[in-house]
Scaffold this active site. Structure first.
Site, PDB file in Angstrom:
ATOM      1  N   GLY A   1       0.819  -1.207   0.000  1.00  0.00           N
ATOM      2  CA  GLY A   1       0.000   0.000   0.000  1.00  0.00           C
ATOM      3  C   GLY A   1       0.849   1.250   0.000  1.00  0.00           C
ATOM      4  O   GLY A   1       0.612   2.189  -0.780  1.00  0.00           O
ATOM      5  N   ASP A   2       1.839   1.297   0.858  1.00  0.00           N
ATOM      6  CA  ASP A   2       2.751   2.438   0.902  1.00  0.00           C
ATOM      7  C   ASP A   2       3.561   2.563  -0.385  1.00  0.00           C
ATOM      8  O   ASP A   2       3.670   3.641  -0.968  1.00  0.00           O
ATOM      9  CB  ASP A   2       3.712   2.288   2.084  1.00  0.00           C
ATOM     10  CG  ASP A   2       3.072   2.632   3.417  1.00  0.00           C
ATOM     11  OD1 ASP A   2       2.474   3.705   3.527  1.00  0.00           O
ATOM     12  OD2 ASP A   2       3.171   1.816   4.347  1.00  0.00           O
ATOM     13  N   ILE A   3       4.162   1.452  -0.807  1.00  0.00           N
ATOM     14  CA  ILE A   3       5.053   1.494  -1.965  1.00  0.00           C
ATOM     15  C   ILE A   3       4.290   1.870  -3.228  1.00  0.00           C
ATOM     16  O   ILE A   3       4.745   2.699  -4.032  1.00  0.00           O
ATOM     17  CB  ILE A   3       5.760   0.142  -2.139  1.00  0.00           C
ATOM     18  CG1 ILE A   3       6.679  -0.156  -0.940  1.00  0.00           C
ATOM     19  CG2 ILE A   3       6.556   0.120  -3.438  1.00  0.00           C
ATOM     20  CD1 ILE A   3       7.810   0.808  -0.763  1.00  0.00           C
TER      21      ILE A   3
ATOM     22  N   GLY B   1       3.407   5.541  -3.259  1.00  0.00           N
ATOM     23  CA  GLY B   1       4.586   6.346  -3.576  1.00  0.00           C
ATOM     24  C   GLY B   1       4.933   6.302  -5.052  1.00  0.00           C
ATOM     25  O   GLY B   1       5.273   7.327  -5.661  1.00  0.00           O
TER      26      GLY B   1
END
Length: 409
Positions: free
Chosen positions: A167-169, A172
């Site tokens: 989710g974060d990657i 980004g």
């Protein structure tokens, strides 16, 4: 040395943790001058997320903050907000991943800044969107809400998150894509823009064929373990000494697989003739393949598959990954000399541009390492916004860059 694609682009980076810093690291790796704004005395929360630590700096922070300069600004103070305004005026891009509403309270929201600086590209990364609920978006929460955890894990087991914070990657990465598109449009139109990326949106968009399966059938797909929902045989198979992946993409590859395993008759059986038929008889077929594979060493199977032209590969631990000659040869382990920590290593970037992999111009910064340098630069350019946006930012950067070397393959 040839100029990097984003030479001359300055990014005011008001992000912390993972999604935002990963975005700005991608831009920095492509040559942008990324100025990371951090809270005085503490900095990015991820500096403290450990163990493991390298001395007193978390490996987590080191992983996503190379090629950046760090300044300390207290955005709660008038002086800090004034310096932030100067930095933004001299920047091409602003990236923030505060909770919705925080940017408005600080006067750093998209509406305010793009009205004042029409060339600015303003990017907001959040859990649920700029117009979504003002709650924190943590990776595992979003993996669960996006459906990913219902698609990950054994068929009969509980839901599982992915082994990396997808989710974060993904947020980004998509934010970096949006910023690059907005900068390209700015070249054509002379105006900046606003990029709004949510972690939830990022993961839902990555459902790809799983979402289309649901739309086509009305039935929500569930976990398949290490098998493929629509292709067979395709997945993880046990061998005499471990496990490996074999992925058969068409009927000819299936026949070659069977021949390579010494069972060509299986490849000729009518009930396995097409992928649809192999799916209908998947468990029976896996059993017949396993009868052979469990009697062979993994290395032997991989040799046979390579000769036969059947896609197959080992399942590696990270120590094996970074010991691999191909991984090293592609520059995927970067080593950099840090001013206080000595040599540190990190995963490299995914691009080769004009044949060159990512270079490290700057190590992950010490907290506030570049405050005086950056504030002096923005003070020199305070006169007009136009001077800021036409100034050669990159030419002022990196008095200390010469001492930094990337690891040559």
């Amino acid at each position: 040395m040839q100029a990097s694609p984003l030479d001359g682009i300055r990014v005011a980076d008001f992000t912390q943790a993972l999604s935002g810093p990963y975005c700005t690291m991608l831009l920095a790796d492509l040559g942008a001058d990324v100025v990371k704004v951090e809270m005085p005395g503490r900095g990015d929360d991820s500096r403290h997320w450990g163990p493991p630590f390298v001395d007193d700096t978390a490996a987590y922070f080191l992983s996503v903050n190379r090629n950046k300069r760090s300044i300390e600004l207290d955005l709660r103070s008038p002086e800090g907000r004034e310096h932030a305004a100067d930095l933004v005026a001299g920047s091409d891009v602003l990236v923030e991943n505060w909770r919705p509403g925080t940017a408005q309270r600080l006067g750093l929201d998209a509406a305010t800044l793009t009205a004042r600086h029409p060339l600015l590209v303003h990017c907001s990364i959040s859990g649920f969107g700029a117009d979504g609920p003002p709650r924190a978006g943590y990776d595992q929460i979003v993996q669960g809400m996006s459906g990913w955890m219902t698609l990950t894990g054994d068929q009969d087991g509980p839901p599982f998150k992915a082994g990396v914070p997808v989710g974060d990657i993904s947020a980004g990465m998509f934010a970096a894509h949006g910023i690059l598109a907005a900068l390209l449009r700015r070249e054509r139109t002379g105006r900046g823009g606003v990029v709004d990326v949510a972690m939830l949106d990022s993961l839902v968009s990555m459902l790809a064929y799983q979402a289309t399966r649901y739309f086509a059938t009305g039935v929500a797909p569930l976990r398949e373990g290490n098998q493929h929902a629509t292709i067979a045989p395709y997945g993880t198979f046990d061998t005499k000494d471990g496990s490996l992946n074999i992925c058969v993409g068409n009927d000819l590859q299936f026949q070659r697989l069977c021949a390579a395993l010494g069972i060509p008759e299986v490849g000729e059986e009518p009930r396995y003739a097409t992928n649809r038929q192999r799916l209908d008889n998947r468990e029976e077929l896996r059993g017949r393949l396993n009868d052979v594979l469990t009697g062979l060493d993994s290395a032997d199977v991989l040799r046979r598959m390579e000769v036969a032209g059947v896609p197959a590969g080992p399942i590696r631990t990270l120590d094996e990954v970074f010991a691999d000659d191909e991984v090293q040869g592609r520059g995927l382990q970067l080593r950099v000399e840090h001013p206080t920590l000595g040599e540190v290593s990190m995963a490299g970037g995914p691009w080769r541009i004009d044949g060159q992999p990512v270079a490290i111009r700057l190590p992950p910064p010490v907290l506030g390492q570049h405050t005086d340098q950056v504030l002096a630069e923005v003070a020199r350019h305070r006169s007009t916004d136009e001077e800021f946006l036409s100034s050669p930012h990159q030419a002022e950067v990196n008095d200390d860059t010469a001492a930094v070397e990337r690891n040559a393959p």
